[in-house]
Every structure is written in C-alpha cells, then in structure tokens.
Design a protein around this motif. Structure first.
Motif, PDB file in Angstrom:
ATOM      1  N   TYR A 198      -3.543   4.719   8.258  1.00  0.00           N
ATOM      2  CA  TYR A 198      -4.248   3.458   7.961  1.00  0.00           C
ATOM      3  C   TYR A 198      -3.461   2.247   8.465  1.00  0.00           C
ATOM      4  N   VAL A 199      -2.163   2.257   8.207  1.00  0.00           N
ATOM      5  CA  VAL A 199      -1.324   1.130   8.623  1.00  0.00           C
ATOM      6  C   VAL A 199      -1.316   0.988  10.145  1.00  0.00           C
ATOM      7  N   LEU A 200      -1.265   2.101  10.873  1.00  0.00           N
ATOM      8  CA  LEU A 200      -1.278   2.041  12.331  1.00  0.00           C
ATOM      9  C   LEU A 200      -2.591   1.461  12.857  1.00  0.00           C
ATOM     10  N   ALA A 219       0.840  -1.205   0.000  1.00  0.00           N
ATOM     11  CA  ALA A 219       0.000   0.000   0.000  1.00  0.00           C
ATOM     12  C   ALA A 219       0.871   1.249   0.000  1.00  0.00           C
ATOM     13  N   HIS A 220       1.952   1.165   0.753  1.00  0.00           N
ATOM     14  CA  HIS A 220       2.911   2.272   0.752  1.00  0.00           C
ATOM     15  C   HIS A 220       3.507   2.452  -0.637  1.00  0.00           C
ATOM     16  N   MET A 221       3.795   1.322  -1.282  1.00  0.00           N
ATOM     17  CA  MET A 221       4.314   1.373  -2.646  1.00  0.00           C
ATOM     18  C   MET A 221       3.311   2.032  -3.593  1.00  0.00           C
ATOM     19  N   SER A 263       4.144  -4.031  10.799  1.00  0.00           N
ATOM     20  CA  SER A 263       3.313  -3.026  10.122  1.00  0.00           C
ATOM     21  C   SER A 263       3.227  -1.747  10.956  1.00  0.00           C
ATOM     22  N   LEU A 264       3.172  -1.875  12.284  1.00  0.00           N
ATOM     23  CA  LEU A 264       3.160  -0.697  13.150  1.00  0.00           C
ATOM     24  C   LEU A 264       4.475   0.082  13.045  1.00  0.00           C
ATOM     25  N   VAL A 265       5.577  -0.648  12.949  1.00  0.00           N
ATOM     26  CA  VAL A 265       6.882  -0.008  12.777  1.00  0.00           C
ATOM     27  C   VAL A 265       6.900   0.790  11.476  1.00  0.00           C
ATOM     28  N   ILE A 266       6.345   0.213  10.412  1.00  0.00           N
ATOM     29  CA  ILE A 266       6.290   0.908   9.126  1.00  0.00           C
ATOM     30  C   ILE A 266       5.495   2.205   9.264  1.00  0.00           C
ATOM     31  N   GLY A 267       4.347   2.120   9.945  1.00  0.00           N
ATOM     32  CA  GLY A 267       3.521   3.310  10.140  1.00  0.00           C
ATOM     33  C   GLY A 267       4.237   4.380  10.947  1.00  0.00           C
ATOM     34  N   VAL A 268       4.942   3.961  12.000  1.00  0.00           N
ATOM     35  CA  VAL A 268       5.677   4.912  12.844  1.00  0.00           C
ATOM     36  C   VAL A 268       6.815   5.576  12.065  1.00  0.00           C
ATOM     37  N   LEU A 269       7.408   4.832  11.145  1.00  0.00           N
ATOM     38  CA  LEU A 269       8.486   5.392  10.335  1.00  0.00           C
ATOM     39  C   LEU A 269       7.955   6.403   9.316  1.00  0.00           C
TER      40      LEU A 269
END
Length: 338
Positions: free
Chosen positions: A136-138, A84-86, A221-227
């Motif tokens: 959304y990811v968070l 989704a980020h992509m 996925s939470l780490v991705i959102g936090v980043l």
C-alpha cells in the motif's frame, strides 16, 4: 518423546513377524533415552516474553496515536505511512503477545506439543499484515511522487522525533530476546522497520524545510515500503517452511543418514523425517535396519542410546524417535521413503 516406533504392532497377523525393537527380545530399548539429554517440551522451559511484549505494545499504541495526529496536522504521507505501519505493528504485537501467552500453556493428550506453534502462526500473521502495508505504501508513494500535496515540515519533525524515540525504547526492550524465537524476531523486525520509517520522515522533513521539494515526502514513504517488504518476505518464507513441515535449514539429512549408517551393526537407514514444531524445537524420526543378531544379544539398548546421543550432540536434535528393524524384515517394508 523418544523410543522406538510401533509399526510392527500394526502389521497383518498372518505375515511372519520380524523381531522388533518393541518386542520381548528388545528388553529396555523401547522408550529408553540417555539421561543427559533432556526431552522436555513443557511450557515452563520457555523464556517468558510476555512482559516485554506488553510494554512494547503500550509504547507502540502511544506512538501510533501521536503520529496519526501529526499526519493530520502536517498532511505528510510519510508520517501517515509510518502511522499505518504502526497500526499493523499494534495488531502484530497483539498477536505476538497472544502467541506468547498460548505458547506457555501445557501440553495435553489432544495437543501433545501444547501451543508451541502459536509463535509461528503469530509471526506468519504479522508478516502477512506487514506485506500488505508495504505494498500500500509503495502504491500511494508513487501516486504522490507524481502529484505531491502540500506538507508541513515543522510538524513532521516534531511527530517524527516522537515516533523515533518510542521506537528506540522498543528496540532496547526487545534487542536481547530477538533471537529466542520467530515470534520475538517478528516483533523486533516490526519495531526496526518503524524506527527506519521515523528516520525517513525526519530526513524528508529536513529536505522540505531547507529546499521546499515536496516530493521528498513521497520518496521517504517509498523508502519505508522498500524497507518493509524484503524483510517481511524472508520472515514469511521461514514461517511457511515451519508450517509446511520442511526439513530445518541447518539439518542436512544426507549427512545424518551417513552418520547413522556408520554405527556398528547398522546396515541402512530409511524413512528419515525431520520437521520443526517451533523455534529451536526440531524433531527427527527414522527407521534403522540392523543385524538380526542385535535383537537377541542386547545391542539395541546401547545402540539407541548412541544414536540419540549423536542426534543431540552432533545435530542439535533432542527429540528423536528411532524404529529398529531386523535386516530380514526388509520384505515387510514396501513403502519406504528417502
């Protein structure tokens, strides 16, 4: 464009007119500029990033397709979040490419700066999309942390590795140009976040494969959102500052005023305004009150050169517009600013 303002030409004809830098006594002052400080803002002066952006966009689209397939096969939220980020990166890089194309269009009488601000608009749009994805990811990550679904770790490793490889290639292409403007910085930031997301996917896959702890996928996925969110907010703030025409962060108007008032024959400075059209393109305007005699003894031409040289050399502002005013003219300037 440099030179003096034209406020004096618009005053009521019944008022006693003060000598102005655009008047006959000013001689060559109006529109003069020091030749060693170029003031061109033509599109030809811009670094061409279109080829790099197009190549990175192609790589990102390829990785997106691969990760969507991988998310479907493995059932991984982390992989889906990275996909989704992509997807937002594809949209963001497309905006960035369009902005890079527009920014090179020449200036016209209708758009005197051309489309230089297109890079700021592109960066703002990318930041807004990234922020939405991060939220959304968070939210989804918290839900899966509470109730984790089954995840296939082997597929996560394969597709996560493909994503990381594509991101590393993209980073290599953008690394040397990331500081050129906000648009390129936004593009580089998106690919950095993608790479970190791919690393998080691989770590989660390794944890699941070795321990069977399914919540590792949600944590990744939470780490991705936090980043995503902090860097996105910083970029969004910078683009909003430009759009609101805030004073550039590295330009201290108090210091500028003090420096200009230190010039001989300058009595005061008012109506200082500094904004930023685009990255590395600040503009500055000011009303400079000088001795009345300057309008008759030829000091204005030299003083204009000195002030514009000072702004370029000491404050890195190539585009400055100075309006000179005689000290006796103060009564006709009722609406001054700081």
């Amino acid at each position: 464009m440099t030179g003096t303002g034209t406020d004096a030409q618009r005053r009521d004809a019944n008022r006693p007119s003060a000598p102005s830098a655009t008047g006959p006594a000013a001689g060559p002052v109006g529109g003069s500029a020091r030749s060693q400080h170029g003031h061109s803002h033509a599109a030809a002066d811009l670094i061409d990033h279109r080829g790099r952006l197009a190549l990175v966009l192609g790589i990102t689209v390829t990785v997106l397709v691969v990760e969507v397939v991988g998310a479907v096969i493995s059932g991984s939220l982390a992989l889906l979040a990275d996909a989704a980020h992509m997807l937002t990166d594809v949209a963001g890089l497309t905006l960035g490419l369009i902005a890079a194309v527009l920014a090179r269009r020449p200036a016209t009488p209708a758009r005197t700066w051309g489309y230089r601000r297109a890079e700021v608009l592109g960066a703002a749009a990318q930041a807004a999309v990234l922020l939405a994805v991060g939220i959304y990811v968070l939210v989804e990550g918290v839900q899966r942390l509470i109730s984790p679904p089954e995840v296939t770790s082997g597929a996560m490793v394969v597709f996560g590795a493909v994503g990381l490889l594509g991101n590393l290639i993209g980073l290599a292409l953008l690394a040397t140009s990331r500081g050129d403007n906000l648009n390129m910085r936004a593009a580089f930031l998106e690919v950095v976040n993608d790479a970190l997301g791919s690393v998080a996917v691989l770590v989660a896959a390794a944890v699941i494969a070795t321990t069977g702890w399914l919540r590792a996928d949600a944590i990744a996925s939470l780490v991705i959102g936090v980043l995503i969110i902090p860097r996105t907010l910083r970029l969004l703030r910078e683009t909003i500052d430009v759009l609101l025409e805030s004073t550039p962060r590295d330009l201290d108007l108090t210091m500028v005023r003090s420096r200009l008032e230190s010039f001989p024959h300058v009595q005061s400075v008012h109506d200082l305004h500094a904004t930023q059209v685009a990255t590395a393109l600040p503009v500055f305007t000011a009303h400079v009150v000088v001795d009345d005699a300057c309008f008759h003894d030829g000091h204005l031409a030299e003083l204009l050169d000195d002030i514009q040289s000072c702004m370029a050399d000491e404050f890195d502002v190539e585009h400055s517009t100075i309006q000179f005013e005689a000290a006796s003219h103060a009564a006709h300037e009722p609406h001054t600013h700081a």
